[in-house]
Scaffold this active site. Structure first.
Site, PDB file in Angstrom:
ATOM      1  N   HIS A  51       0.678  -1.126   0.062  1.00 33.43           N
ATOM      2  CA  HIS A  51       0.104  -0.173  -0.093  1.00 33.43           C
ATOM      3  C   HIS A  51       1.009   1.199  -0.025  1.00 33.43           C
ATOM      4  CE1 HIS A  51       0.997  -0.555   4.170  1.00 33.43           C
ATOM      5  NE2 HIS A  51       0.437   0.432   4.497  1.00 33.43           N
ATOM      6  N   HIS A  53       1.370   4.000   1.932  1.00 30.70           N
ATOM      7  CA  HIS A  53       2.169   4.949   3.161  1.00 30.70           C
ATOM      8  C   HIS A  53       3.610   4.936   2.885  1.00 30.70           C
ATOM      9  CE1 HIS A  53      -1.782   4.337   5.969  1.00 30.70           C
ATOM     10  NE2 HIS A  53      -1.802   5.222   5.079  1.00 30.70           N
ATOM     11  N   ASP A  55       6.085   4.696   4.888  1.00 30.13           N
ATOM     12  CA  ASP A  55       6.942   3.859   5.562  1.00 30.13           C
ATOM     13  C   ASP A  55       6.937   2.482   4.921  1.00 30.13           C
ATOM     14  OD1 ASP A  55       4.206   3.523   6.541  1.00 30.13           O
ATOM     15  OD2 ASP A  55       4.870   2.564   8.341  1.00 30.13           O
ATOM     16  N   HIS A  56       6.269   2.409   3.879  1.00 35.81           N
ATOM     17  CA  HIS A  56       6.295   1.107   3.138  1.00 35.81           C
ATOM     18  C   HIS A  56       7.004   1.320   1.773  1.00 35.81           C
ATOM     19  CE1 HIS A  56       3.612  -1.290   5.776  1.00 35.81           C
ATOM     20  NE2 HIS A  56       3.298   0.095   6.266  1.00 35.81           N
ATOM     21  N   HIS A 105      -7.368  -0.468   6.073  1.00 35.74           N
ATOM     22  CA  HIS A 105      -6.312   0.580   6.331  1.00 35.74           C
ATOM     23  C   HIS A 105      -6.262   1.718   5.417  1.00 35.74           C
ATOM     24  CE1 HIS A 105      -2.585   1.592   8.309  1.00 35.74           C
ATOM     25  NE2 HIS A 105      -2.051   1.322   7.200  1.00 35.74           N
ATOM     26  N   ASP A 131      -0.091  -3.768   6.514  1.00 38.06           N
ATOM     27  CA  ASP A 131      -0.711  -3.132   7.661  1.00 38.06           C
ATOM     28  C   ASP A 131      -2.402  -3.551   8.073  1.00 38.06           C
ATOM     29  OD1 ASP A 131       1.720  -1.966   8.147  1.00 38.06           O
ATOM     30  OD2 ASP A 131       1.319   0.142   7.819  1.00 38.06           O
ATOM     31  N   HIS A 169       5.122  -4.653  10.803  1.00 38.25           N
ATOM     32  CA  HIS A 169       5.432  -3.776  12.029  1.00 38.25           C
ATOM     33  C   HIS A 169       5.615  -4.849  13.161  1.00 38.25           C
ATOM     34  CE1 HIS A 169       4.910   0.377  10.598  1.00 38.25           C
ATOM     35  NE2 HIS A 169       4.040  -0.028   9.914  1.00 38.25           N
TER      36      HIS A 169
END
Length: 260
Positions: A51, A53, A55-56, A105, A131, A169
């Site tokens: 996805h 975001h 941090d990915h 999410h 996530d 995570h």
């Protein structure tokens, strides 16, 4: 055989490193440097993204430029060279691979499932779920609805019980503390919490988990169980969960966890 190992990144992310027969892929690289350091002189064959975001996705540009490798993920993400979507199937590392849409999410969230065949001919599924499904928890609902998120989670629980679950995570310890608060009578949660505390004290990752382990200990997958439903109702100020739907119980738990 397929090797799947976590590359720690950022504060609590795992970039999953897949290797088979000298071919290397990574899942959700939030940054590039840990991947480059891990690979050393080995080439990177490709990148998988669940996805959008940051941090990915933060490492996509650098890794794509460094290795000139393809990037598979939702077409909405800048830097994706090979868009994938719900229902797609292909071979990855020589293994049958399936893509499923799991909105909640985010709306573009995908699950990627690799099916490894053992020497006996049985299949070992490997689920990369970003996530959406966490060990003993689930992601926050940023773009979707509680109903979408619950439907996505329930779809994942229909995978074979021995499916290995690789979320992105290291949230397991806090998730289990919440699970124990929601369902204190669940001995499986208590045992998993104790084991997780031991792992984290030793600096060991708590992942992967399995679908069977999540069904036994994850409160977001157990909304129909009396103690979980009762806890969800109490969070809403209700004495009992009567007349509350499973989605309402789930939504209550998610709101509770947001402020836990």
């Amino acid at each position: 055989m397929l090797s799947v190992t976590p590359i720690p990144a950022l504060n609590d992310n795992y970039i999953w490193h897949l290797e088979k027969d000298g071919e290397h892929w990574v899942v959700d690289p939030g940054e590039a440097e840990p991947v480059i350091k891990t690979l050393g002189e080995a080439p990177l064959s490709g990148i998988l993204i669940t996805h959008h975001h940051y941090d990915h996705t933060g490492g996509i540009k650098t890794l794509h430029k460094h290795y000139e490798c393809p990037v598979f993920g939702p077409e909405s993400i800048k830097g994706v060279t090979n868009p994938i979507a719900d229902g797609d199937t292909f071979l990855l590392l020589g293994l049958p691979t399936e893509v499923r849409g799991i909105p909640g999410h985010t709306l573009d969230h995908l699950a990627i499932i690799l099916k490894e065949e053992s020497a006996s001919g049985s299949r070992q599924p490997h689920l990369f779920c970003g996530d959406t499904l966490f060990a003993a928890g689930c992601g926050r609902i940023f773009e979707g609805t509680p109903k979408q998120m619950l439907n996505s989670l329930q779809m994942l629980t229909k995978l074979p019980k021995h499916t290995l679950v690789y979320c992105a995570h290291e949230y397991t310890l806090n998730n289990l503390r919440f699970a124990h608060t929601v369902e204190p009578g669940n001995t499986a949660v208590s045992k998993r919490l104790a084991h997780t505390q031991t792992l984290r004290q030793s600096g060991e990752p708590t992942l992967p988990s399995s679908i069977s382990e999540e069904l036994a200990t994850n409160p977001f997958l157990r909304c129909q169980f009396p103690e979980v439903a009762q806890s969800g109702a109490h969070h809403l100020g209700r004495e009992t969960p009567e007349e509350l739907s499973e989605v309402e119980i789930f939504s209550s738990l998610r709101d509770w966890k947001d402020h836990f």
